[in-house]
Design a protein around this motif. Structure first.
Motif, PDB file in Angstrom:
ATOM      1  N   GLU B  71      51.194  19.569  49.138  1.00 35.47           N
ATOM      2  CA  GLU B  71      51.466  20.832  48.458  1.00 35.47           C
ATOM      3  C   GLU B  71      50.308  21.282  47.561  1.00 35.47           C
ATOM      4  OE1 GLU B  71      54.397  22.589  48.667  1.00 35.47           O
ATOM      5  OE2 GLU B  71      55.941  21.175  49.268  1.00 35.47           O
ATOM      6  N   ALA B  73      46.937  22.047  47.451  1.00 37.65           N
ATOM      7  CA  ALA B  73      46.057  22.358  48.572  1.00 37.65           C
ATOM      8  C   ALA B  73      44.669  21.744  48.454  1.00 37.65           C
ATOM      9  CB  ALA B  73      45.945  23.867  48.725  1.00 37.65           C
ATOM     10  N   SER B  76      42.789  20.268  51.498  1.00 37.84           N
ATOM     11  CA  SER B  76      42.887  20.803  52.849  1.00 37.84           C
ATOM     12  C   SER B  76      41.524  21.122  53.446  1.00 37.84           C
ATOM     13  CB  SER B  76      43.819  22.009  52.881  1.00 37.84           C
ATOM     14  OG  SER B  76      43.317  23.017  52.058  1.00 37.84           O
ATOM     15  N   ALA B  77      40.635  21.669  52.649  1.00 30.92           N
ATOM     16  CA  ALA B  77      39.304  21.977  53.167  1.00 30.92           C
ATOM     17  C   ALA B  77      38.599  20.692  53.577  1.00 30.92           C
ATOM     18  CB  ALA B  77      38.477  22.703  52.119  1.00 30.92           C
ATOM     19  N   GLN B 215      45.235  28.990  39.072  1.00 32.87           N
ATOM     20  CA  GLN B 215      44.471  30.087  38.501  1.00 32.87           C
ATOM     21  C   GLN B 215      45.095  30.583  37.196  1.00 32.87           C
ATOM     22  OE1 GLN B 215      43.204  34.425  39.933  1.00 32.87           O
ATOM     23  NE2 GLN B 215      43.370  32.961  41.601  1.00 32.87           N
ATOM     24  N   TYR B 216      46.400  30.697  37.253  1.00 33.06           N
ATOM     25  CA  TYR B 216      47.124  31.220  36.102  1.00 33.06           C
ATOM     26  C   TYR B 216      46.875  30.389  34.842  1.00 33.06           C
ATOM     27  CZ  TYR B 216      51.022  32.875  33.286  1.00 33.06           C
ATOM     28  OH  TYR B 216      51.781  33.396  32.286  1.00 33.06           O
ATOM     29  N   ARG B 244      38.541  30.589  38.344  1.00 33.15           N
ATOM     30  CA  ARG B 244      38.850  31.967  38.707  1.00 33.15           C
ATOM     31  C   ARG B 244      39.697  32.630  37.625  1.00 33.15           C
ATOM     32  NH1 ARG B 244      40.128  32.422  45.061  1.00 33.15           N
ATOM     33  NH2 ARG B 244      40.153  34.601  44.418  1.00 33.15           N
ATOM     34  N   ARG B 248      38.539  35.775  35.131  1.00 32.37           N
ATOM     35  CA  ARG B 248      39.379  36.965  35.081  1.00 32.37           C
ATOM     36  C   ARG B 248      39.759  37.294  33.641  1.00 32.37           C
ATOM     37  NH1 ARG B 248      44.500  37.517  35.731  1.00 32.37           N
ATOM     38  NH2 ARG B 248      44.988  35.525  36.689  1.00 32.37           N
ATOM     39  N   GLU B 252      38.822  40.619  31.593  1.00 35.50           N
ATOM     40  CA  GLU B 252      39.908  41.434  31.076  1.00 35.50           C
ATOM     41  C   GLU B 252      39.703  41.745  29.592  1.00 35.50           C
ATOM     42  OE1 GLU B 252      44.310  40.191  31.295  1.00 35.50           O
ATOM     43  OE2 GLU B 252      43.610  40.832  33.269  1.00 35.50           O
ATOM     44  N   GLU B 276      33.826  37.433  42.235  1.00 41.70           N
ATOM     45  CA  GLU B 276      33.177  38.423  41.380  1.00 41.70           C
ATOM     46  C   GLU B 276      31.754  38.022  40.947  1.00 41.70           C
ATOM     47  OE1 GLU B 276      36.570  39.155  38.421  1.00 41.70           O
ATOM     48  OE2 GLU B 276      37.347  37.754  39.899  1.00 41.70           O
TER      49      GLU B 276
END
Lengths: 325, 325
Positions: B71, B73, B76-77, B215-216, B244, B248, B252, B276
């Motif tokens: 779960e 991730a 995975s790469a 990210q959050y 990331r 952000r 912001e 970005e």
DNA sequence: TATAATAATAACAACGTTGTTATTAACAAG
DNA sequence: CTTGTTAATAACAACGTTGTTATTATTATA
């Protein structure tokens, strides 16, 4: 190298066929003998050789899962759930991330009892397989294997219908519209169909295309939408990740869900609690999908007749992110 | 059910041992015969039975990958890359998402040639396995299997050293500090060690804890940081996803990377272009890791002597997100 | 043309299990 | 006690393949 049944037999002073029976708990072996053999086997670290076992018994109690798109995390929760379900049925899951045809060949060689292939919406060449194959994906005309499919079209349709029933007229859809992914296409089709059938108002930017299905893409799409003059009162989103981005975008603009916008997300993952607003969602719950999948897998293994196109009906779970206009 | 070597033999009018040799391209079979047999085998859809083959030849040309934390991730790469590498060596990858001990047992039964276990930083009970096991994770004292490990401590240290060398004095680290995950712990340790060794200034909120690595979480952490009076001039982030969110958050707030903050991310995934700001990163490149892993896997299969703790040296890739103060 | 050498193919054992059949041990009934 | 019956264990064939050994076909040599 490995400890075999014969090593155990020697150590226990019995024939190897007796050991085999003892390990499979056959009534043909006396209880005390059984226990003695089991103890010795355990102590020697005996592990049954699956190759030999499946060679003779034609059963491996293993399901092969073809999952070529590992990088797109979409299916990982589903595989976890499926793994659990199959474990209950004393089946083991093995995964291959190779391209469909190659993976199916591997699993044929390994004599898995059945194969589950995730159709990611791209071309599915019909692959020859002597092991039965079940597909999760899009059940279209030309299918040759039993296919389990969430009725995505119906899902989005009922989302629209619900929104209309509580007074929303200006509804917009955010999702992937490209022809590449047939799974996503279905959702858009359902949306358009519902709008037309209900005779709902056509608004500018009624359908917004995203290039990918990540949170960021939802964020950007919603931003564009909010810049419009005529805004919708409700938004339907194609995936959970998009929805998160959409809601963030709305909040950032100083607006509120559901006061300014009702939002419904297509989703089959159970609602995560730590999300800002409890989401109204539509989709087939994960457990329903994996239950159905294991059921079908067991059926094809037992060579039962199985319908080829199995549609799962979506459920609308109403929560805080939507409300009457 | 399946087509066997004997079916092919019958169809070709030769003995089954000849078929076996023809299929393995043995020089003991005449060329025309070989071709005829191959054609018939193909036409009949013959697939070698892996169970029978590995039973007699003791080789399955398969690597089992234990990946219990599907779960998250994160890997995975890496698995995709590893799969590619092993394919080149004509090995096949099979994945199990079951709990470590159970998965290793399965792979033992299936007679894979070697097992790769992802140590997710949690307790690793020593599991008995007659198949050689290689671990990717934390090479600590009590290891019993060859372990490949990115030198995370050194990675973060060199990030700090680099930042210091271009004038930054107020540096902050955002990441997971809980004791649960030893992999994350190492990074924090490297940070603290570097700060101390270089005698850098202690600032408030020098180390910010996140509850998860999404990210959050990075977004929230950076928000807190920006609310501070004394701000750092550079930020080091524990994972790509956190980064990331951090960037952000900075944008912001109307601030810029790298004008207001230099940001360095721990990462081994190749830089995604559509981000970005092109990120300065530190870490062991994915390909280096998987190359090393396949090398070690081949070595343990050939029963070569292998060092138990293999550290991979991180690389600093300087890009747009950092610059001299 | 007979015979040795070699090329090509066939036959067979083995891998570690399971399921079936054969053998031996234990016990009951006459 | 002998014999019949059943309980317990042993022996054996089979699964589909590979590698080794045996047999047959072909060619080269004298």
């Amino acid at each position: 190298m490995g400890v075999t049944i014969k090593d155990v037999a020697k150590a226990a002073g019995v024939s190897y066929s007796t050991v085999s029976k003892a390990l499979r708990d056959s009534p043909l072996v006396k209880q005390p003998t059984k226990e003695r053999i089991l103890a010795i086997a355990h102590q020697l670290g005996y592990q049954p050789n699956a190759a030999a076992r499946s060679l003779v018994s034609k059963r491996s109690y293993t399901i092969g899962v073809v999952w070529p798109t590992i990088e797109r995390a979409a299916h990982s929760a589903m595989i976890t759930s499926l793994n659990k379900q199959l474990e209950k049925l004393s089946y083991t899951t093995l995964i291959s991330i190779n391209e469909m045809e190659f993976a199916i060949n591997i699993f044929n060689r390994y004599q898995v009892d059945a194969i589950l292939a995730f159709d990611d919406g791209h071309d599915q060449n019909t692959v020859q397989s002597s092991v039965p194959v079940v597909t999760y994906g899009l059940a279209n005309g030309a299918i040759t294997t039993p296919t389990v499919d969430a009725n995505r079209r119906q899902a989005i349709k009922s989302a629209v219908e619900y929104l209309a029933s509580i007074g929303h007229q200006k509804i917009c859809y955010i999702g992937d519209l490209t022809q590449k992914d047939r799974l996503q296409e279905e959702k858009v089709a359902g949306f358009k169909q519902a709008i037309e059938e209900l005779g709902l108002e056509n608004i500018p930017m009624q359908v917004i295309e995203v290039s990918d299905l990540e949170q960021y893409d939802g964020f950007e799409a919603a931003k564009k939408l909010l810049a419009q003059e005529t805004r919708p009162t409700a938004i339907i989103s194609g995936t959970h990740d998009l929805t998160r981005g959409i809601i963030r975008s709305i909040h950032e603009a100083g607006l509120s869900v559901p006061d300014d916008f009702s939002v419904i997300s297509y989703d089959n993952i159970p609602q995560s609690e730590n999300f800002e607003v409890a989401l109204t969602t539509v989709g087939v719950p994960l457990e329903k999908i994996t239950e159905k999948l294991s059921e079908i897998l067991m059926d094809v293994i037992d060579e039962k007749e199985v319908e080829h196109a199995i549609f799962l009906e979506p459920e609308l779970r109403i929560s805080e992110s939507s409300r009457p206009l």
